[in-house]
Design an enzyme around this catalytic site. Structure first.
Site, PDB file in Angstrom:
ATOM      1  N   LYS A  22      13.524 -17.747  10.548  1.00 18.05           N
ATOM      2  CA  LYS A  22      13.257 -17.829  11.946  1.00 18.05           C
ATOM      3  C   LYS A  22      14.098 -16.944  12.836  1.00 18.05           C
ATOM      4  O   LYS A  22      13.293 -16.381  13.470  1.00 18.05           O
ATOM      5  CB  LYS A  22      13.619 -19.446  12.447  1.00 18.05           C
ATOM      6  CG  LYS A  22      13.523 -19.659  13.732  1.00 18.05           C
ATOM      7  CD  LYS A  22      14.249 -20.908  14.161  1.00 18.05           C
ATOM      8  CE  LYS A  22      14.284 -21.148  15.498  1.00 18.05           C
ATOM      9  NZ  LYS A  22      15.337 -20.256  16.027  1.00 18.05           N
ATOM     10  N   ASN A  23      15.248 -16.981  12.627  1.00 19.81           N
ATOM     11  CA  ASN A  23      16.274 -15.855  13.702  1.00 19.81           C
ATOM     12  C   ASN A  23      15.860 -14.751  13.496  1.00 19.81           C
ATOM     13  O   ASN A  23      16.317 -13.886  14.213  1.00 19.81           O
ATOM     14  CB  ASN A  23      17.657 -16.428  13.478  1.00 19.81           C
ATOM     15  CG  ASN A  23      17.918 -17.926  13.832  1.00 19.81           C
ATOM     16  OD1 ASN A  23      17.221 -18.249  14.684  1.00 19.81           O
ATOM     17  ND2 ASN A  23      19.030 -18.424  13.479  1.00 19.81           N
ATOM     18  N   CYS A 116      16.401 -24.749  22.742  1.00 19.18           N
ATOM     19  CA  CYS A 116      17.246 -26.031  22.464  1.00 19.18           C
ATOM     20  C   CYS A 116      18.224 -26.400  23.625  1.00 19.18           C
ATOM     21  O   CYS A 116      18.868 -25.288  23.911  1.00 19.18           O
ATOM     22  CB  CYS A 116      17.835 -26.204  21.188  1.00 19.18           C
ATOM     23  SG  CYS A 116      16.525 -26.443  19.765  1.00 19.18           S
ATOM     24  N   ARG A 121      23.787 -21.447  27.704  1.00 19.51           N
ATOM     25  CA  ARG A 121      23.419 -20.037  26.880  1.00 19.51           C
ATOM     26  C   ARG A 121      23.137 -19.024  27.810  1.00 19.51           C
ATOM     27  O   ARG A 121      21.969 -18.702  27.750  1.00 19.51           O
ATOM     28  CB  ARG A 121      22.132 -20.428  25.826  1.00 19.51           C
ATOM     29  CG  ARG A 121      22.574 -21.895  24.868  1.00 19.51           C
ATOM     30  CD  ARG A 121      21.361 -22.237  24.166  1.00 19.51           C
ATOM     31  NE  ARG A 121      21.173 -21.521  23.048  1.00 19.51           N
ATOM     32  CZ  ARG A 121      19.950 -21.485  22.372  1.00 19.51           C
ATOM     33  NH1 ARG A 121      19.158 -22.400  22.416  1.00 19.51           N
ATOM     34  NH2 ARG A 121      20.083 -20.780  21.051  1.00 19.51           N
ATOM     35  N   ASP A 304      24.749 -22.959  13.069  1.00 20.20           N
ATOM     36  CA  ASP A 304      23.637 -23.547  12.915  1.00 20.20           C
ATOM     37  C   ASP A 304      23.526 -24.580  11.761  1.00 20.20           C
ATOM     38  O   ASP A 304      22.558 -25.273  11.389  1.00 20.20           O
ATOM     39  CB  ASP A 304      22.369 -22.369  12.449  1.00 20.20           C
ATOM     40  CG  ASP A 304      21.936 -22.047  13.869  1.00 20.20           C
ATOM     41  OD1 ASP A 304      22.175 -22.503  15.150  1.00 20.20           O
ATOM     42  OD2 ASP A 304      21.036 -21.019  13.932  1.00 20.20           O
ATOM     43  N   ARG A 396       9.795 -26.717  15.025  1.00 22.22           N
ATOM     44  CA  ARG A 396      10.050 -25.076  15.701  1.00 22.22           C
ATOM     45  C   ARG A 396      10.586 -24.203  14.544  1.00 22.22           C
ATOM     46  O   ARG A 396      10.608 -23.145  14.745  1.00 22.22           O
ATOM     47  CB  ARG A 396      11.020 -25.338  16.793  1.00 22.22           C
ATOM     48  CG  ARG A 396      10.384 -25.775  18.082  1.00 22.22           C
ATOM     49  CD  ARG A 396      11.327 -25.600  19.228  1.00 22.22           C
ATOM     50  NE  ARG A 396      12.124 -24.100  18.993  1.00 22.22           N
ATOM     51  CZ  ARG A 396      13.435 -23.879  18.978  1.00 22.22           C
ATOM     52  NH1 ARG A 396      14.059 -24.948  19.363  1.00 22.22           N
ATOM     53  NH2 ARG A 396      13.858 -22.867  18.932  1.00 22.22           N
TER      54      ARG A 396
END
Length: 417
Positions: A22-23, A116, A121, A304, A396
Site C-alpha cells: 500500500k505505502n 487516519c 501529521r 505501522d 483501505r
C-alpha cells in the site's frame, strides 16, 4: 457502512500470499503524472486508497486502465487544475500529487490531505522542500497554492527522516534544474521503490535507501514499467496472526528482510520460525516472554506494526513496554483491547502491557487502519464473537483480508449495516 464479525479461537493453517505494498503503490500512482508517456504499474493492491487515487487521476484527465493488478496510466493530456477537498481528504497520500504537479507544471492548487487520525501529521517538511527549491507557498485555510517560476536544485536537510517528505522531495526535485542533495532522508523500502520507478522513466537518482539521496533534474520522463514491492506491513500483520493462532501458517510472496525488526522481537519472545527467501512459516507458541519495543524509522520497528503487535503482547507472561516515537495518537486501540480483557496502561508515549490476559469477544471499533488490524488480531484469538465497526479503515490498506483469513481457517464475515 460495513462491519465484520469474527468467531475467535480457530487455528490458522495454510498459506497467505502478500499483496503489493500500500505505502509504495500510493506513491507510485501520483508519481506516474511526471511521465510524458504511458507507464505501467503491476502488483497494485485492490484497496480503497487506490480507488481514491484513481479518482484524482481521472479528475485531472489522465487515461487510466486497470486490469487485475496491472494499472496503465497515460497523463499526456491531463489538465493541471485545483484538486478539491472532497477528493484530496480521502487519504494522506493525495499530497504526492502536490509534488508531482509542482515538479511538472511549476504550479499546483489543492487542499490538505486526509487519512487516519493518528496524531498531528503536518506537511511542514514537504513545504520546506518546496520553498528550498524556489517555490512560493500560499496557505488559505486548508488550501495550498504553490508556484515556482523555476525549480532549482539545492541541498536540503530534513529535520527528521520523514517518509512522506523524502518521497515528495524525489517527486518535485526530479524535474528541477541541477542537482538536489537530500540529507537525513528516510530509508524505507517504499522510497527505493519510488526512486526505481522514476529512474526507469529516465530520472537520475542515486542513494535511495540511505540517509543521503542525490537527484539530478531532467527535462523529460518517458514510459516505463514497474512492479509494486510486497507489503511488509501486511506481511507483518499476518505473521502476528500466525504468532497468535497459527498452526504452520505460511506468509508467502514477501521479503523477510523488510520485517526483520519484527522477526527479531518474535524470536526474543520465544518463537521459532522457518524463514525462507520469500516466506515465513510460524505457529502459536506458549510461555511467551515479555519484551520492550520502541518504534523508529526503517530499519527500526515500524510504527505501522505497533498496534498489531500490542495484541500479541497481551499474551506474553509478564509486563511488556511499547514506546511510540512517530505519532502521538496511536493508542486508540488500547481502550478496546481493555474492553476485551487486556490490562494495558497508557503513560504519555508509552503503553505498559501486563500479561497474560484472556481476551473475550465484544463490540469494538476500528479507529484507524492499523488499530483496525489490531482489533482483527484480537478477535481471532478471543473467546466468543467480536464485532468490529468502522471496518472501512481496514479495507483501505488490506487487500481481500476477509478471503485471505477465511482461506486459512478463520471464521470471519463482512456485513452491511
Amino acid at each position: 457502512m460495513k462491519q465484520i464479525k469474527i468467531e475467535g479461537g480457530h487455528l490458522l493453517s495454510g498459506t497467505i500470499n502478500i499483496s503489493g505494498a500500500k505505502n509504495s503503490a500510493v506513491a507510485l500512482v501520483p508519481a506516474s503524472l511526471l511521465s510524458d508517456e504511458e507507464v505501467k504499474i503491476d502488483n497494485i493492491p485492490n484497496i480503497s486508497d487506490i480507488d481514491a487515487l484513481n479518482e484524482i487521476l481521472e479528475y485531472l484527465g489522465a487515461d487510466v486502465k486497470r486490469e487485475g493488478s496491472l494499472m496503465t496510466i497515460n497523463s499526456r493530456n491531463i489538465v493541471n487544475k485545483e484538486i478539491p477537498e472532497e477528493i484530496s481528504k480521502k487519504l494522506r497520500a493525495s499530497y504526492y500529487f502536490m509534488s508531482s504537479l509542482l515538479g511538472k507544471y511549476k504550479h499546483v492548487e489543492m487542499y490538505f490531505p486526509g487519512g487516519c487520525s493518528i496524531g498531528a501529521r503536518p506537511i511542514d517538511q514537504t513545504l520546506k522542500t518546496f520553498r528550498a527549491l524556489g517555490a512560493t507557498v500560499i496557505e488559505e485555510g486548508n488550501k495550498y497554492t504553490i508556484t515556482a517560476e523555476e525549480l532549482v536544485g539545492t541541498t536540503i536537510q530534513l529535520d527528521m527522516p520523514s517518509v512522506g517528505a523524502t518521497i515528495n522531495t524525489l517527486l518535485v526535485a526530479v524535474r528541477a534544474k541541477g542537482e538536489t542533495i537530500l540529507k537525513n532522508a528516510a530509508k524505507e523500502p517504499e522510497i527505493v521503490s519510488v526512486a526505481t520507478f522514476l529512474n526507469n522513466m529516465g530520472a537520475k537518482i542515486i542513494g535511495a535507501g540511505t540517509s543521503e539521496i542525490r537527484i539530478e533534474g531532467v527535462d523529460y520522463l518517458g514510459s516505463c514499467f514497474t512492479e509494486v514491492i510486497p507489503d511488509r506491513i501486511e506481511a507483518g500483520t499476518y505473521l502476528l496472526a500466525g504468532a497468535l493462532m497459527g498452526n504452520n501458517l505460511t506468509i508467502k510472496n514477501m521479503i523477510p528482510e523488510h520485517i526483520s525488526s519484527l522477526t527479531y522481537k518474535l524470536k526474543e519472545m520465544g518463537f521459532k520460525m522457518d524463514i525462507g527467501r520469500d516466506y515465513i512459516t510460524i505457529s502459536k507458541t506458549d510461555n511467551l516472554k515479555p519484551i520492550k519495543v520502541k518504534t523508529l524509522g526503517y530499519p527500526g520497528f515500524p510504527t505501522d506494526l505497533q498496534q498489531p503487535l500490542t495484541t500479541l503482547l497481551t499474551q506474553a507472561n509478564g509486563t511488556s513496554i511499547l514506546e511510540e516515537t512517530i505519532y502521538e495518537n496511536r493508542f486508540q486501540n488500547v481502550p478496546y483491547l481493555n474492553d476485551m480483557g487486556a490490562n494495558i496502561e497508557i503513560k504519555d508515549k508509552t503503553i505498559i502491557i501486563n500479561g497474560k490476559t484472556e481476551l473475550k469477544g465484544t463490540k469494538v471499533q476500528a479507529t484507524d487502519l492499523r488499530a483496525g488490524a489490531c482489533m482483527v488480531l484480537a478477535a481471532l484469538t478471543a473467546e466468543g464473537e467480536t464485532t468490529i465497526t468502522e471496518i472501512k479503515h481496514v479495507l483501505r490498506g488490506y487487500e481481500n483480508i476477509i478471503e485471505k483469513l477465511e482461506n486459512v481457517g478463520a471464521k470471519i464475515s463482512l456485513e452491511e449495516i
